[in-house]
Design a protein around this motif. Structure first.
Motif, PDB file in Angstrom:
ATOM      1  N   GLY A  42      47.250  71.958  53.762  1.00 34.16           N
ATOM      2  CA  GLY A  42      47.902  71.625  55.032  1.00 34.16           C
ATOM      3  C   GLY A  42      47.892  70.142  55.310  1.00 34.16           C
ATOM      4  O   GLY A  42      48.892  69.566  55.761  1.00 34.16           O
ATOM      5  N   SER A  43      46.776  69.496  55.021  1.00 34.12           N
ATOM      6  CA  SER A  43      46.716  68.047  55.254  1.00 34.12           C
ATOM      7  C   SER A  43      47.615  67.302  54.271  1.00 34.12           C
ATOM      8  O   SER A  43      48.210  66.274  54.619  1.00 34.12           O
ATOM      9  CB  SER A  43      45.279  67.542  55.151  1.00 34.12           C
ATOM     10  N   MET A  44      47.784  67.828  53.049  1.00 33.64           N
ATOM     11  CA  MET A  44      48.694  67.194  52.099  1.00 33.64           C
ATOM     12  C   MET A  44      50.149  67.362  52.535  1.00 33.64           C
ATOM     13  O   MET A  44      50.966  66.465  52.330  1.00 33.64           O
ATOM     14  CB  MET A  44      48.486  67.776  50.703  1.00 33.64           C
ATOM     15  N   LEU A  45      50.482  68.502  53.127  1.00 34.68           N
ATOM     16  CA  LEU A  45      51.838  68.686  53.633  1.00 34.68           C
ATOM     17  C   LEU A  45      52.140  67.688  54.745  1.00 34.68           C
ATOM     18  O   LEU A  45      53.253  67.154  54.818  1.00 34.68           O
ATOM     19  CB  LEU A  45      52.022  70.115  54.140  1.00 34.68           C
ATOM     20  N   LYS A  49      55.101  64.526  54.690  1.00 35.60           N
ATOM     21  CA  LYS A  49      56.080  64.297  55.739  1.00 35.60           C
ATOM     22  C   LYS A  49      56.107  62.835  56.144  1.00 35.60           C
ATOM     23  O   LYS A  49      57.152  62.263  56.415  1.00 35.60           O
ATOM     24  CB  LYS A  49      55.771  65.172  56.963  1.00 35.60           C
ATOM     25  N   GLU A  50      54.944  62.190  56.165  1.00 35.55           N
ATOM     26  CA  GLU A  50      54.874  60.779  56.511  1.00 35.55           C
ATOM     27  C   GLU A  50      55.450  59.914  55.394  1.00 35.55           C
ATOM     28  O   GLU A  50      56.059  58.875  55.657  1.00 35.55           O
ATOM     29  CB  GLU A  50      53.431  60.359  56.786  1.00 35.55           C
ATOM     30  N   LEU A  51      55.312  60.319  54.157  1.00 36.67           N
ATOM     31  CA  LEU A  51      55.824  59.541  53.030  1.00 36.67           C
ATOM     32  C   LEU A  51      57.337  59.619  52.927  1.00 36.67           C
ATOM     33  O   LEU A  51      58.002  58.656  52.551  1.00 36.67           O
ATOM     34  CB  LEU A  51      55.191  60.037  51.714  1.00 36.67           C
ATOM     35  N   ILE A  52      57.914  60.762  53.263  1.00 36.96           N
ATOM     36  CA  ILE A  52      59.373  60.949  53.149  1.00 36.96           C
ATOM     37  C   ILE A  52      60.090  60.181  54.245  1.00 36.96           C
ATOM     38  O   ILE A  52      61.148  59.609  54.000  1.00 36.96           O
ATOM     39  CB  ILE A  52      59.707  62.454  53.190  1.00 36.96           C
ATOM     40  N   ASP A  53      59.545  60.108  55.428  1.00 31.01           N
ATOM     41  CA  ASP A  53      60.223  59.419  56.545  1.00 31.01           C
ATOM     42  C   ASP A  53      60.261  57.953  56.380  1.00 31.01           C
ATOM     43  O   ASP A  53      59.830  57.154  55.868  1.00 31.01           O
ATOM     44  CB  ASP A  53      59.538  59.752  57.877  1.00 31.01           C
TER      45      ASP A  53
END
Length: 53
Positions: A42-45, A49-53
């Motif tokens: 869950g923490s990796m997901l 999300k922060e890396l894609i934005d």
């Protein structure tokens, strides 16, 4: 009728106790690993999300 000796009874009893103990330990370890992998997944997901934005 079969007569059981005390030595045989003690060996079988200790083998059964060892089996139950190992079973309980494996259940606890399995649950712990499962909970940790769900938590870290869950923490990796959230990190992706922060890396894609």
């Amino acid at each position: 009728m079969i007569k059981y000796s005390d030595k045989l009874y003690k060996k079988v009893r200790s083998a059964g106790a060892a089996g139950i103990t190992l079973g309980i330990i494996s259940i606890v370890v399995g649950l712990t690993v499962g909970i940790l992998s769900i938590t870290f997944g869950g923490s990796m997901l959230n990190t992706t999300k922060e890396l894609i934005d």
